[in-house]
Design a protein around this motif. Structure first.
Motif, mmCIF file in Angstrom:
data_model
loop_
_atom_site.group_PDB
_atom_site.id
_atom_site.type_symbol
_atom_site.label_atom_id
_atom_site.label_comp_id
_atom_site.label_asym_id
_atom_site.label_seq_id
_atom_site.Cartn_x
_atom_site.Cartn_y
_atom_site.Cartn_z
ATOM 1 N N TRP A 51 0.886 -1.265 0.028
ATOM 2 C CA TRP A 51 0.205 -0.168 0.059
ATOM 3 C C TRP A 51 0.927 1.243 -0.052
ATOM 4 O O TRP A 51 0.677 2.230 -0.569
ATOM 5 C CB TRP A 51 -1.013 -0.088 1.170
ATOM 6 N N GLU A 52 2.071 1.095 0.620
ATOM 7 C CA GLU A 52 2.732 2.437 0.618
ATOM 8 C C GLU A 52 3.393 2.621 -0.573
ATOM 9 O O GLU A 52 3.340 3.996 -1.288
ATOM 10 C CB GLU A 52 4.145 2.300 1.638
ATOM 11 N N ASN A 53 3.687 1.681 -1.344
ATOM 12 C CA ASN A 53 4.263 1.897 -2.879
ATOM 13 C C ASN A 53 2.932 2.384 -3.711
ATOM 14 O O ASN A 53 3.241 3.252 -4.656
ATOM 15 C CB ASN A 53 4.588 0.576 -3.530
ATOM 16 N N ILE A 54 1.871 2.043 -3.294
ATOM 17 C CA ILE A 54 0.741 2.397 -4.336
ATOM 18 C C ILE A 54 0.443 4.044 -3.841
ATOM 19 O O ILE A 54 -0.006 4.688 -4.647
ATOM 20 C CB ILE A 54 -0.589 1.510 -4.103
ATOM 21 N N ALA A 55 0.681 4.395 -2.528
ATOM 22 C CA ALA A 55 0.507 5.663 -2.046
ATOM 23 C C ALA A 55 1.541 6.556 -2.870
ATOM 24 O O ALA A 55 1.398 7.893 -2.878
ATOM 25 C CB ALA A 55 0.188 5.833 -0.772
ATOM 26 N N LEU A 56 2.716 5.852 -3.048
ATOM 27 C CA LEU A 56 3.880 6.784 -3.446
ATOM 28 C C LEU A 56 3.688 7.652 -4.772
ATOM 29 O O LEU A 56 3.103 6.848 -5.762
ATOM 30 C CB LEU A 56 5.042 5.651 -3.645
ATOM 31 N N GLY A 57 3.861 8.778 -4.675
ATOM 32 C CA GLY A 57 3.480 9.706 -5.849
ATOM 33 C C GLY A 57 2.179 10.529 -5.860
ATOM 34 O O GLY A 57 1.940 11.358 -6.603
ATOM 35 N N ASP A 58 1.119 9.946 -4.923
ATOM 36 C CA ASP A 58 0.015 10.957 -4.581
ATOM 37 C C ASP A 58 0.413 12.060 -4.070
ATOM 38 O O ASP A 58 1.634 12.418 -3.676
ATOM 39 C CB ASP A 58 -0.866 9.935 -3.983
ATOM 40 N N VAL A 59 -0.416 12.960 -4.018
ATOM 41 C CA VAL A 59 -0.373 14.121 -3.189
ATOM 42 C C VAL A 59 -1.558 14.222 -2.190
ATOM 43 O O VAL A 59 -2.484 13.509 -2.128
ATOM 44 C CB VAL A 59 -0.423 15.418 -4.100
ATOM 45 N N GLY A 60 -1.371 15.375 -1.098
ATOM 46 C CA GLY A 60 -2.379 15.203 -0.189
ATOM 47 C C GLY A 60 -1.930 14.536 1.217
ATOM 48 O O GLY A 60 -0.895 13.651 1.248
ATOM 49 N N ARG A 61 -2.781 14.557 2.170
ATOM 50 C CA ARG A 61 -2.580 13.687 3.261
ATOM 51 C C ARG A 61 -2.482 12.233 3.211
ATOM 52 O O ARG A 61 -3.344 11.740 2.315
ATOM 53 C CB ARG A 61 -3.521 14.212 4.296
ATOM 54 N N LEU A 62 -1.536 11.720 3.976
ATOM 55 C CA LEU A 62 -1.534 10.161 3.419
ATOM 56 C C LEU A 62 -2.586 9.530 4.629
ATOM 57 O O LEU A 62 -2.582 9.985 5.920
ATOM 58 C CB LEU A 62 0.076 9.774 4.156
ATOM 59 N N ASP A 63 -3.419 8.743 4.021
ATOM 60 C CA ASP A 63 -4.309 8.034 4.622
ATOM 61 C C ASP A 63 -4.301 6.487 4.586
ATOM 62 O O ASP A 63 -5.019 5.952 3.624
ATOM 63 C CB ASP A 63 -5.700 8.687 4.336
ATOM 64 N N PRO A 64 -3.584 6.056 5.343
ATOM 65 C CA PRO A 64 -3.351 4.365 5.230
ATOM 66 C C PRO A 64 -4.575 3.475 5.133
ATOM 67 O O PRO A 64 -4.788 2.782 4.133
ATOM 68 C CB PRO A 64 -2.625 3.937 6.486
ATOM 69 N N ALA A 65 -5.494 3.903 5.786
ATOM 70 C CA ALA A 65 -6.659 2.904 5.817
ATOM 71 C C ALA A 65 -7.414 3.097 4.432
ATOM 72 O O ALA A 65 -7.929 2.090 3.828
ATOM 73 C CB ALA A 65 -7.931 3.305 6.934
ATOM 74 N N ALA A 66 -7.551 4.505 3.996
ATOM 75 C CA ALA A 66 -8.219 4.564 2.428
ATOM 76 C C ALA A 66 -7.412 3.870 1.371
ATOM 77 O O ALA A 66 -8.083 3.298 0.446
ATOM 78 C CB ALA A 66 -8.320 6.040 2.495
#
Lengths: 524, 308
Positions: free
Chosen positions: A101-116
């Motif tokens: 999930w961290e890899n998939i969130a990488l490169g997004d912007v905005g607040r990090l929301d692990p659950a989402a």
């Protein structure tokens, strides 16, 4: 299916030079929604450069990118993602040390929301039929799974255009099928445009709707897949008719054919002795991970033993071990029945093992040194009897090798970087074979070479075997193994999953073994 | 063994251990972030010293403890902009830059100290009710001068920053696999620069704390290589924050132990040998743990964009 929709993205007159090399020369390409567009070409034909222009990793010297009728400038991959273009990279852009999930969130912007993000990963993987555990560490996953992460990472941004760069190079045949199924869904149900970049003819024919063929930086042919035939595609790609078996294998043309036309081959001589033996060899990585697991096989004089398997199953470690680069934790390596110490610099070479390594730039040669210096790097005593280099002797010996192996260069003093990849590989091969080795290890010997160079390398391996050398061919290109090997062992998770000779070859069983299937279920 | 017992049962040993550990923690918590981003930032030594000196001068000129702490942090930040931009904007070698900064700061501070000779007034002790009544540990942790208490929220804040924010995720990606991070659209060198600014701030603050809250006076040998021990603590801790904290506490305790022995009247061991003790423990610790820890994959490797 034959009516082309509106182009999702168009590349017009793209030209890019790197120094003297023209990587792309006035290339036009239009990717349509709802279609899979195959881009076929040899290594170095300019496919990858063209795709890098599309996602902003390379900025063209000339030409335009047009999205929805508007000319746009793509500055970097994030900009490309914002414009709806995503890429699934050949060498993944995922970070091993992070979780899925961290890899998939990488490169997004905005607040990090692990659950989402975790939830989204679950939704996506169900939707595309690509199951994955969101909290797994990516480095612990096999290559096929890591590619899933890469694909989900790309699709999460909902791109209109998805580029797949050589996606099957790390997959088993079954995993490739799954990938193409998911691709079809992306295209048919969601109307995305897909570009499939590959040098493998069969998979391009199998998975695409239209084909663009590139050669030396230019488009040489555009054709609907339904109207194409393998032989003419191969001709367009290489620039001449290909008939040789090796070449056809190199192009991924007709696995069945490569595997069956061998009735004229003799059975291996029954009295051939084992030259290289691995007995219960195990090795661990620095982090304690098991890399080679109770590995045993032998290579006989005069035979080519192919080590097949999906990349990342111990091939690199096996090559490193036999190059004296890595120690082992258990077992024994023997040459001519005598044990060789593992992990001691030069020990394997002194025992008569020659190696054409997996990555010639990393461990095969020194680009800044001359051809002659590279030729004698491994055995300098031949040209420097008392520790001082005898320049005349070095030059003469180098010229002899340059002629014998038909190395195309300006002379023994030209720097190695001035040679083409194929000729650099010849320098490595010449150096290794000039020691008159008992064993020749060829690890991915044709990776990144063009068809002509592949042909030469294959001939040399056959020739070496004919002269009585025990040849070990480690390759992830199944076609290459099927073309050259007398006997095949399949490497899976660092151990021998199964073995077969050319006589009892069974492609289905081979594919299952490569995929890590349980051997006991498959026992013939 | 009587000496050891006396030292171990003495409140002063624990108090001074906490003061040293706090100095290391200010530096190591920021250094940990910088290393996770891929920089082995050796100029942390110079950052500590510049923070210490700047706050000493400030407290001499304006009698405000908060302002002096702030100026100490800003001095560290100023130095970190040099390190960050030379090594992650221009492609200068991070070790050469760091080494140069350390030598430069040492020389400059020595010179300015002679010229200005700041007189320092230390910060007052604040005892936390109840907690400071716990025997031995209580006063050591909760009856210190108040700038030390800044380190208590600082450490969890660093953990939160690295593991719970997008910035932290990008920092970890930059330190593990800069090429993948780049392809994913992360400005690798910007993240690395920012993480160096962060260690500049925390170690500048750490230097200021040490002058104002622990020593109460300034001399140019006040830091004396403890920046390097903070780096060792991060390595000793296997690049985890927990491990780094453990390293700081261990090394702080060793420093305090060797200072307390002579104070208790035991000088059987030579002072030189005692002075070497923290370093011996550091080397022993590294030798014990070196083989089972995995550094960030791109630690100390510069990242240059473009085709290779």
């Amino acid at each position: 299916m034959q009516t082309p929709g509106p182009a999702a993205v168009e590349l017009v007159d793209i030209t890019k030079r790197f120094g003297r090399v023209v990587a792309c020369d006035g290339v036009d390409l239009a990717l349509q929604r709802g279609r899979i567009h195959g881009i076929l070409g040899e290594n170095g034909a300019g496919k990858s450069t063209l795709m890098k222009v599309l996602i902003g990793l390379v900025h063209p010297d000339r030409g335009e990118v047009i999205i929805d009728g508007q000319s746009v400038t793509i500055t970097d991959p994030i900009d490309a993602a914002g414009k709806g273009i995503g890429m699934v990279h050949q060498h993944f852009s995922v970070v091993d040390a992070l979780t899925v999930w961290e890899n998939i969130a990488l490169g997004d912007v905005g607040r990090l929301d692990p659950a989402a993000v975790r939830d989204r990963v679950g939704d996506l993987s169900r939707h595309y039929g690509l199951a994955i555990e969101p909290d797994a560490r990516v480095g612990d996953l096999p290559a096929g799974m890591r590619q899933r992460v890469e694909i989900l990472k790309c699709l999460r941004r909902d791109p209109h255009v998805v580029v797949f760069d050589e996606p099957t190079s790390v997959l088993t045949p079954a995993e490739s099928e799954q990938l193409f199924d998911a691709l079809r869904r992306v295209v048919d149900e969601e109307g995305r445009a897909v570009a499939l970049v590959s040098h493998k003819l069969e998979e391009i024919r199998h998975a695409t709707d239209t084909i663009t063929i590139m050669r030396q930086g230019s488009v040489v042919e555009r054709i609907a897949t339904a109207d194409s035939d393998a032989a003419s595609l191969a001709r367009a790609m290489v620039g001449r008719w290909v008939s040789l078996r090796t070449e056809r294998a190199a192009l991924g043309l007709g696995i069945e054919e490569a595997a069956t036309v061998d009735d004229d081959v003799d059975d291996e001589p029954a009295d051939a002795r084992d030259v290289l033996e691995l007995v219960g060899v195990s090795a661990r990585g620095g982090d304690g991970r098991v890399l080679l697991d109770d590995l045993s096989f032998e290579v006989r004089a005069g035979e080519i033993l192919g080590v097949a398997g999906v990349e990342g199953n111990g091939q690199r470690e096996l090559g490193d071990l036999l190059s004296s680069l890595a120690p082992i934790s258990a077992g024994e390596v023997r040459v001519d029945g005598r044990p060789v110490r593992c992990g001691v610099a030069g020990a394997m070479s002194r025992a008569g093992i020659a190696v054409v390594p997996e990555d010639r730039h990393d461990s095969g040669c020194v680009l800044e040194m001359t051809v002659a210096e590279n030729l004698f790097l491994a055995e300098p005593e031949r040209i420097a009897p008392r520790g001082v280099i005898d320049r005349r002797r070095m030059n003469d010996a180098a010229i002899e090798l340059i002629e014998r192996f038909a190395i195309s260069c300006e002379g023994p003093d030209s720097p190695l970087w001035s040679l083409s990849g194929g000729n650099q590989q010849r320098v490595v091969l010449a150096r290794e074979l000039s020691h008159e080795p008992k064993v020749l290890i060829a690890a991915q010997p044709t990776r990144g070479l063009d068809v002509g160079a592949i042909e030469y390398m294959s001939d040399q391996l056959r020739l070496a075997a004919e002269t009585g050398v025990a040849v070990l061919l480690i390759s992830t290109e199944l076609e290459e193994i099927l073309d050259l090997a007398d006997r095949i062992v399949v490497l899976s998770r660092g151990r021998v999953a199964g073995e077969m000779t050319r006589r009892d070859l069974d492609l289905e069983r081979l594919g299952l073994l490569m995929g890590g299937a349980d051997v006991s279920e498959l026992a013939p | 063994m009587g000496a050891v017992w006396d030292v171990l049962t003495n409140e002063v040993t624990y108090s001074s251990a906490v003061r040293f550990a706090a100095l290391l923690l200010f530096a190591a918590s920021g250094e940990w972030v910088a290393e996770r981003a891929g920089t082995l930032n050796i100029s942390v030594e110079g950052m500590l010293l510049s923070g210490a000196f700047a706050s000493a001068v400030s407290i001499d000129l304006v009698d405000s403890m908060w302002l002096a702490l702030l100026i100490g942090a800003l001095a560290g930040l100023l130095l970190s902009t040099v390190q960050a931009n030379l090594s992650h904007r221009l492609p200068a070698d991070q070790f050469v830059v760091g080494l140069t900064i350390n030598i430069l700061v040492l020389g400059l501070v020595g010179f300015l100290d002679d010229e200005l000779d700041p007189s320092v007034s230390g910060a007052g002790v604040v005892s936390v009710p109840l907690l400071s009544d716990i025997p031995l540990i209580g006063p050591a942790l909760f009856a210190q001068s108040w700038p030390l208490y800044l380190v208590y929220p600082l450490v969890p804040a660093m953990w939160w920053l690295v593991y719970r924010t997008r910035w932290g995720l990008e920092v970890r990606a930059a330190g593990e696999d800069p090429n993948s991070a780049d392809v994913s659209g992360i400005r690798v060198n910007a993240r690395r620069r920012q993480s160096i600014y962060l260690v500049g701030l925390t170690s500048g603050l750490g230097g200021a704390y040490f002058v104002l809250g622990a020593v109460g006076s300034f001399e140019d040998s006040i830091i004396g290589g403890r920046g390097f021990i903070a780096i060792a603590a991060v390595i000793f801790g296997g690049w985890t924050l927990k491990g780094s904290v453990a390293g700081c506490v261990l090394f702080g305790a060793v420093v305090s132990f060797r200072l307390s022995l002579p104070q208790q009247g035991y000088d059987a061991l030579g002072t030189e040998l005692l002075q070497a003790l923290p370093y011996i423990v550091t080397i022993a610790g590294m030798a014990m743990f070196a083989h089972r820890i995995r550094p960030p994959a791109a630690l100390a490797k510069p990242f240059l964009r473009g085709l290779k």
